[in-house]
Enzyme design. Structure first.
Site, PDB file in Angstrom:
ATOM      1  N   SER A 162       0.833  -1.200   0.000  1.00  0.00           N
ATOM      2  CA  SER A 162       0.000   0.000   0.000  1.00  0.00           C
ATOM      3  C   SER A 162       0.871   1.255   0.000  1.00  0.00           C
ATOM      4  CB  SER A 162      -0.963  -0.032   1.175  1.00  0.00           C
ATOM      5  OG  SER A 162      -2.040   0.854   0.962  1.00  0.00           O
ATOM      6  N   LYS A 214     -19.988  19.790   8.610  1.00  0.00           N
ATOM      7  CA  LYS A 214     -18.855  20.118   9.473  1.00  0.00           C
ATOM      8  C   LYS A 214     -18.475  18.964  10.382  1.00  0.00           C
ATOM      9  CE  LYS A 214     -15.700  22.936  10.825  1.00  0.00           C
ATOM     10  NZ  LYS A 214     -14.590  23.238   9.907  1.00  0.00           N
TER      11      LYS A 214
END
Length: 332
Positions: A162, A214
């Site tokens: 990865s 948010k």
């Protein structure tokens, strides 16, 4: 560095930007075509317009031309930076999971090597299952810039998966032990949803926010369908960047790169010629770099490796991390 080297660096960076821009357009075209296929439909013959085929061919030719120019300028940069007299090869380790602390340790070392006239090239010794997206991409970018000036050979003896592999493809060549695990090309997003746990324990969370998104990804509530779509698009953007990095670094067409983008790892001996260049040990990686530098007896310096002592996934986040290692590092 000589004073006129910056004109080469500027030209190389402009070419890199051009190659990336054209490649992204080509990747977008191919993805759009793939997404237009019905997922549950029987095989059909798809007719491609002549104009679309010509556009794709033109983009591929443009990438090929830009790559040739990039290789020419890289050769000029390296010639300008070839050490005189005894040449040193630096071995820079990147061990363990990759976080901001790793980037803080590794990037200054690589930048210092770029300015060190006595060092001819670098063996980047990677033993990592990956880590956070931002520091991985920062280190990868630094490796690519260094490789323009001085050759970089990536080496792994156990695992470059990865984010670890992402960094490796920034090098000119990748050498790996035959049984080293490489690949795990993909992105994973971890989200905590502790809403029911909070309710069971009588915890009430009051949130005051300036916009509907948010607190997206916050552990005190689940994700809405719209937020899931937004996160999926964000993850796909990181994934396309990963694909492009592998395609560019390994010199593979994007369609070929996708075959390895399943998230799994392979033994290096089974992907020689594709995900890795050759198999061998650390000494062999040094030998490969020595041959690139055309030297026989280099001085080898191993930099001290540093690693984070408290890596932990504390909140909702995107990761370039082999999935097998995620659960062990989740911390509430």
């Amino acid at each position: 560095m000589r004073e006129d080297i910056w004109k080469y660096i500027s030209a190389v960076l402009i070419l890199l930007l051009a190659v990336s821009s054209v490649a992204v357009v080509l990747l977008y075209m191919q993805n759009s075509e793939l997404k237009s296929y019905p997922s549950n439909a029987s095989p059909v013959v798809v007719e491609t317009s002549l104009n679309a085929t010509c556009n794709e061919t033109a983009y591929k030719l443009q990438i090929d031309e830009l790559q040739r120019q990039l290789e020419f300028l890289k050769a000029q940069l390296r010639e300008e930076n070839m050490p005189e007299g005894n040449t040193t090869i630096a071995i820079v380790p990147i061990f363990g999971l990759i976080d901001d602390y790793t980037a803080l340790q590794v990037i200054p070392v690589l930048r210092g090597i770029a300015k060190n006239d006595s060092i001819g090239g670098v063996v980047l010794w990677i033993e990592s299952p990956g880590g956070y997206v931002a520091p991985v991409r920062e280190i990868y970018s630094t490796v690519r810039k260094l490789d323009l000036i001085k050759p970089v050979v990536a080496y792994t003896g156990g695992m470059a998966a990865s984010g670890g592999y992402y960094i490796a493809v920034g090098a000119e060549k990748i050498i790996a032990d035959p049984l080293a695990e490489v690949g795990s090309i993909g992105v994973i997003y971890v989200h905590y949803d502790l809403q029911k746990n909070y309710e069971m324990n009588g915890v009430k969370v009051d949130v005051f926010k300036t916009g509907p998104y948010k607190d997206m990804g916050a552990e005190w509530r689940g994700l809405t369908d719209e937020e899931r779509k937004m996160i999926a698009e964000s993850i796909d953007t990181h994934f396309q960047a990963f694909l492009q990095a592998v395609s560019t670094g390994r010199g593979m067409p994007l369609n070929e790169t996708r075959k390895y983008a399943t998230g799994q790892t392979w033994f290096a001996m089974n992907v020689t010629g594709s995900l890795v260049d050759e198999t061998g040990d650390l000494d062999y990686a040094i030998k490969v770099l020595s041959e690139t530098l055309n030297i026989s007896k280099p001085r080898v310096v191993i930099y001290k490796g540093e690693r984070s002592s408290d890596f932990g996934i504390f909140g909702s986040t995107a990761l370039l991390l082999d999935p097998r290692y995620v659960s062990a590092y989740i911390k509430g």
